[in-house]
Design an enzyme around this catalytic site. Structure first.
Site, mmCIF file in Angstrom:
data_model
loop_
_atom_site.group_PDB
_atom_site.id
_atom_site.type_symbol
_atom_site.label_atom_id
_atom_site.label_comp_id
_atom_site.label_asym_id
_atom_site.label_seq_id
_atom_site.Cartn_x
_atom_site.Cartn_y
_atom_site.Cartn_z
ATOM 1 N N GLN A 190 8.405 2.721 10.606
ATOM 2 C CA GLN A 190 8.300 4.015 10.939
ATOM 3 C C GLN A 190 8.895 4.457 12.382
ATOM 4 O O GLN A 190 9.147 5.489 12.538
ATOM 5 C CB GLN A 190 6.823 4.750 10.863
ATOM 6 N N HIS A 234 2.964 -4.127 7.180
ATOM 7 C CA HIS A 234 2.580 -2.922 7.169
ATOM 8 C C HIS A 234 3.515 -2.265 6.196
ATOM 9 O O HIS A 234 4.623 -1.345 6.430
ATOM 10 C CB HIS A 234 2.773 -2.112 8.645
ATOM 11 N N ASN A 255 -1.840 -4.144 5.912
ATOM 12 C CA ASN A 255 -2.086 -3.004 6.216
ATOM 13 C C ASN A 255 -2.494 -2.207 4.864
ATOM 14 O O ASN A 255 -1.458 -2.006 4.070
ATOM 15 C CB ASN A 255 -1.207 -2.189 7.170
ATOM 16 N N GLU A 256 -3.626 -1.408 4.766
ATOM 17 C CA GLU A 256 -3.985 -0.655 3.728
ATOM 18 C C GLU A 256 -3.562 -1.234 2.356
ATOM 19 O O GLU A 256 -2.644 -0.502 1.620
ATOM 20 C CB GLU A 256 -3.543 0.609 4.075
#
Length: 390
Positions: free
Chosen positions: A19, A113, A156-157
């Site tokens: 990101q 991620h 992550n998630e």
């Protein structure tokens, strides 16, 4: 009267490599950006050039008075071809860790991620027979640079990874993309759980770090009479990922909003003037709900709030949302829940997984010049951190 947080509480902000870094051209999201324009997926490109400007970004955090920075390392940079590792990229991320520590920021490092190398996807991704072995091979290399890192998140998630890759699986099978009502793919979820269970002890033994993973907490609430359906949905979306955390050193709670569950499932967010730029309901109370539910599932395992924030162009609203969320966090602490950190999402306005419009950052970025413009919310959160009170 000010309300105080626990001693040694970590205050910071979070980012993710794809990101913010720019030009991660060897991962599956870069590939998706070039093939899914019909679904409205935008192009990350240079992102906000944090690959080169990470020291400037960390300086903003440290100068504001915060003491932690959560960031991820990019698998596709470290292992650009199967089994071939880049010493230069490992050294780059080691410099990031050293820079954070030199500035008094505790590095909270995420190993995966959302993104993986294109070759991993072409070989079957998480459903490949050797997916766990391949992931742990990468993790072993990552461990060589993690000396002095106290907190490591493996994945992550995973529940959102299971949603995203489940949708790609549907498309590959000739089915339509589900814009509404998509759920985690349970088979992919089980593969991610296996990968985490294999990686966590490896990291712990190699580095001495505290190891866990982060879950996208939905803060789901049952409609009257829908308690059984709520429990079903809760397990599929969240509890199957929280339960493995009972064996970890911590679990990351990531919370933004709350939704109701009826007999028909999760109720979409109705249109409302208060909705955020993500289209989500304005629910700062979601963090407290998420912390309490996580504690109910994992017991006494320490909790880090590894993400919480709001997509808004109104920075006063960001401060109001975060104030309410932090008060909910303190309510949970006062009820005996062991919360060790609050890491705001996000440090920077960044590429929000296919869109640039939702702005979560404490810092705005000019995407032409890459000039950073701290918002008042950064200074405000820094004052909260320095006082360790709200």
């Amino acid at each position: 009267m000010p309300r105080t947080f626990p001693q040694s509480f970590l205050w910071g902000a979070a980012t993710a490599a794809h990101q913010i870094e720019g030009n991660n051209l060897n991962n599956d999201w870069w590939q998706l950006e070039h093939t899914a324009a019909e679904y409205g997926v935008q192009f990350s490109g240079d992102a906000v050039d944090s690959y080169h400007r990470y020291e400037e970004d960390m300086t903003l955090l440290a100068d504001a008075g915060l003491n932690a920075y959560r960031f991820s390392i990019e698998w596709s940079r470290i292992e650009p071809s199967p089994g071939r590792f880049s010493r230069a990229e490992l050294a780059h991320y080691r410099r990031m860790i050293d820079t954070a520590r030199r500035m008094g920021l505790a590095p909270v490092v995420t190993l995966h991620h959302f993104t993986h190398p294109i070759w991993f996807g072409e070989n079957g991704a998480w459903l490949a027979k050797d997916a766990v072995e391949v992931f742990t091979r990468y993790v072993e290399q990552a461990c060589t640079i993690l000396d002095g890192v106290e907190w490591v998140c493996t994945i992550n998630e995973p529940n959102i990874v299971a949603v995203n890759h489940g949708q790609q699986r549907r498309i590959a099978e000739g089915k339509e993309y589900q814009f509404v009502g998509a759920q985690p793919d349970a088979e992919i979820g089980e593969a991610l759980i296996a990968a985490h269970r294999a990686a966590a002890p490896l990291v712990r033994e190699a580095t001495g770090a505290k190891v866990g993973w982060t879950v996208a907490n939905q803060a789901l609430l049952p409609a009257p009479g829908a308690e059984a359906r709520h429990a079903e949905v809760q397990h599929l979306w969240e509890d199957m990922y929280l339960e493995p955390a009972r064996d970890d050193d911590f679990v990351g709670v990531q919370s933004y909003t709350s939704q109701m569950v009826t007999e028909d499932g999760v109720v979409p967010h109705p249109e409302h003037p208060d909705n955020t730029l993500m289209g989500w309901a304005y629910r700062p109370d979601a963090l407290g709900i998420a912390l309490r539910h996580t504690h109910d599932v994992v017991g006494d395992v320490p909790i880090l709030v590894t993400e919480n924030g709001i997509a808004t162009a109104d920075d006063d609203r960001r401060v109001a949302y975060t104030t309410a969320a932090l008060n909910g966090l303190l309510d949970a602490v006062e009820d005996g829940i062991d919360v060790r950190a609050y890491l705001h999402w996000s440090l920077l306005d960044n590429f929000e997984w296919g869109r640039w419009e939702p702005t979560f950052g404490l810092v705005a970025v000019d995407r032409t010049t890459f000039e950073r413009h701290p918002k008042p919310s950064l200074a405000w959160l820094g004052q909260v951190a320095k006082a360790n009170a709200i």
